[in-house]
Structures are given as structure tokens and as C-alpha cells.
Design a protein around this motif. Structure first.
Motif, PDB file in Angstrom:
ATOM      1  N   UNK A 117      32.817  21.215  -2.850  1.00  0.00           N
ATOM      2  CA  UNK A 117      32.663  19.858  -2.326  1.00  0.00           C
ATOM      3  C   UNK A 117      31.437  19.738  -1.435  1.00  0.00           C
ATOM      4  N   UNK A 118      30.975  20.862  -0.883  1.00  0.00           N
ATOM      5  CA  UNK A 118      29.762  20.838  -0.052  1.00  0.00           C
ATOM      6  C   UNK A 118      28.502  20.716  -0.890  1.00  0.00           C
ATOM      7  N   UNK A 119      28.592  21.233  -2.109  1.00  0.00           N
ATOM      8  CA  UNK A 119      27.433  21.143  -2.995  1.00  0.00           C
ATOM      9  C   UNK A 119      27.259  19.708  -3.456  1.00  0.00           C
ATOM     10  N   UNK A 120      26.048  19.249  -3.393  1.00  0.00           N
ATOM     11  CA  UNK A 120      25.772  17.884  -3.824  1.00  0.00           C
ATOM     12  C   UNK A 120      25.744  17.851  -5.350  1.00  0.00           C
ATOM     13  N   UNK A 121      26.505  16.953  -5.923  1.00  0.00           N
ATOM     14  CA  UNK A 121      26.485  16.799  -7.360  1.00  0.00           C
ATOM     15  C   UNK A 121      25.189  16.114  -7.766  1.00  0.00           C
ATOM     16  N   UNK A 122      24.518  16.680  -8.737  1.00  0.00           N
ATOM     17  CA  UNK A 122      23.254  16.118  -9.188  1.00  0.00           C
ATOM     18  C   UNK A 122      23.516  15.002 -10.179  1.00  0.00           C
ATOM     19  N   UNK A 123      22.918  13.883  -9.923  1.00  0.00           N
ATOM     20  CA  UNK A 123      23.022  12.746 -10.831  1.00  0.00           C
ATOM     21  C   UNK A 123      22.154  13.039 -12.045  1.00  0.00           C
ATOM     22  N   UNK A 124      22.656  12.743 -13.211  1.00  0.00           N
ATOM     23  CA  UNK A 124      21.879  12.951 -14.433  1.00  0.00           C
ATOM     24  C   UNK A 124      20.704  11.974 -14.398  1.00  0.00           C
ATOM     25  N   UNK A 125      19.455  12.485 -14.447  1.00  0.00           N
ATOM     26  CA  UNK A 125      18.274  11.616 -14.304  1.00  0.00           C
ATOM     27  C   UNK A 125      18.252  10.422 -15.262  1.00  0.00           C
ATOM     28  N   UNK A 126      18.652  10.619 -16.502  1.00  0.00           N
ATOM     29  CA  UNK A 126      18.677   9.522 -17.482  1.00  0.00           C
ATOM     30  C   UNK A 126      19.629   8.414 -17.011  1.00  0.00           C
ATOM     31  N   UNK A 127      20.801   8.791 -16.530  1.00  0.00           N
ATOM     32  CA  UNK A 127      21.785   7.809 -16.048  1.00  0.00           C
ATOM     33  C   UNK A 127      21.287   7.096 -14.800  1.00  0.00           C
ATOM     34  N   UNK A 128      20.602   7.848 -13.932  1.00  0.00           N
ATOM     35  CA  UNK A 128      20.021   7.270 -12.720  1.00  0.00           C
ATOM     36  C   UNK A 128      18.981   6.209 -13.096  1.00  0.00           C
ATOM     37  N   UNK A 129      18.124   6.524 -14.063  1.00  0.00           N
ATOM     38  CA  UNK A 129      17.107   5.574 -14.527  1.00  0.00           C
ATOM     39  C   UNK A 129      17.775   4.323 -15.092  1.00  0.00           C
ATOM     40  N   UNK A 130      18.784   4.501 -15.928  1.00  0.00           N
ATOM     41  CA  UNK A 130      19.476   3.359 -16.534  1.00  0.00           C
ATOM     42  C   UNK A 130      20.100   2.469 -15.460  1.00  0.00           C
ATOM     43  N   UNK A 131      20.664   3.079 -14.427  1.00  0.00           N
ATOM     44  CA  UNK A 131      21.287   2.316 -13.341  1.00  0.00           C
ATOM     45  C   UNK A 131      20.266   1.406 -12.654  1.00  0.00           C
TER      46      UNK A 131
END
Length: 165
Positions: free
Chosen positions: A12-26
Motif C-alpha cells: 500500500x506504500x508503493x505508489x501504483x503507476x497509472x498506465x500512460x495510455x489510460x492517463x492520456x485518454x483521461x
């Protein structure tokens, strides 16, 4: 008693990485710039630029180059553009056709202000399709630190500023 909670705490301390493609789409759908970027005047030669105000990792989505999408059929309109306006045009191929993104209109988006760097760019342009429409997005070529100017290679064009010292 076994300490089974340590692993879940650790993960839970590790930051989950957002998938770059999904981030761009958002951000494309929001028609908004991502937090962690700021506009600043660079110098009289470059004008304005975009700087990171937070760290970005290699591969992260950075910003969309937004503007009016012109199809192959409507490209004749760009012949009327001044040299200054033409600097905001981005030609690209998508689905076997030539397209142009016209970002010459000041709309307060940051992607249009990212400067050219053909020797050591920290971003790369990629086409992201959303709802059947191409969008031009910049992704980090390498890790980017706060305070660093964002830049990408505008291509092999004979840009006037590349001739200036």
C-alpha cells in the motif's frame, strides 16, 4: 502469530503507476492539462515554454498537443498562415492519410508551448486514438525532474530557430 499484514502495508506504500495510455485518454476526454506542469517565459529567442513542477518517469504521459484537426482535404487553408502561425502546425500520418493539427489559436493549453529540441529531447510525440479521432500526446523519453523544461524533436524540418545561434 505470523505478521501477515506487513506485505499489505508494504504494497500500500508503493505508489501504483497509472498506465500512460489510460492517463492520456483521461486528459484528452477532460480537455485539460495534467497537474505538474507550468508555463514560463524562457528567453526572447524561444519565448514561452513548459516546465515540470513535479517529477515524471520515463514513459509517463505528459501533455496533449491540442488544436483543430485538419484532414488531407482541408490542408490548403494552411497556405494562408504566417510564419509564426505555421510554427504551431503539426503534420502527421494516421490511418494512411496526412493530417495536420493546428494549435495556432491561443487557448491556454500547455502542449502548444512545448519547445523544439532535436539533439536531446525529453519527450516524444505519439498518436493516441480516442473515439476514432487521433490526438497528439507527449510522453516522457526519460525521467524528468522538477524545474526541467519539456521539449521534443519537431522533426527533420528546416526550422528557422535551428539556424540561429
Amino acid at each position: 502469530m505470523a505478521d501477515g499484514g506487513c506485505c499489505s502495508k508494504e504494497s500500500s506504500r508503493r505508489k501504483l503507476r497509472i498506465i500512460p495510455q489510460h492517463d492520456a485518454e483521461k486528459y484528452i476526454q477532460l480537455q485539460a492539462d495534467k497537474p505538474g506542469l507550468r508555463e514560463a517565459f524562457v528567453n526572447s529567442h524561444k519565448g514561452r515554454g513548459v516546465f515540470a513542477s513535479k517529477p515524471f518517469s520515463k514513459g509517463d504521459f505528459i501533455v496533449e498537443y491540442r488544436g483543430k484537426l485538419l484532414s488531407q482535404d482541408s490542408l490548403s487553408v494552411i497556405e494562408t498562415y504566417s510564419e509564426t502561425q505555421a510554427a504551431y502546425l503539426f503534420d502527421f500520418q494516421w490511418n494512411g492519410k496526412m493530417w495536420c493539427l493546428d494549435a495556432s489559436l491561443e487557448d491556454h493549453s500547455l502542449g502548444r508551448l512545448v519547445n523544439d529540441e532535436h539533439k536531446n529531447p525529453n519527450c516524444k510525440m505519439r498518436t493516441v486514438q480516442v473515439d476514432g479521432i487521433p490526438h497528439l500526446c507527449l510522453f516522457a523519453n526519460r525521467d524528468i525532474v522538477p524545474g526541467e523544461e519539456l521539449a521534443y524533436d519537431y522533426g527533420d524540418s528546416d526550422w528557422p530557430w535551428r539556424k540561429q545561434v
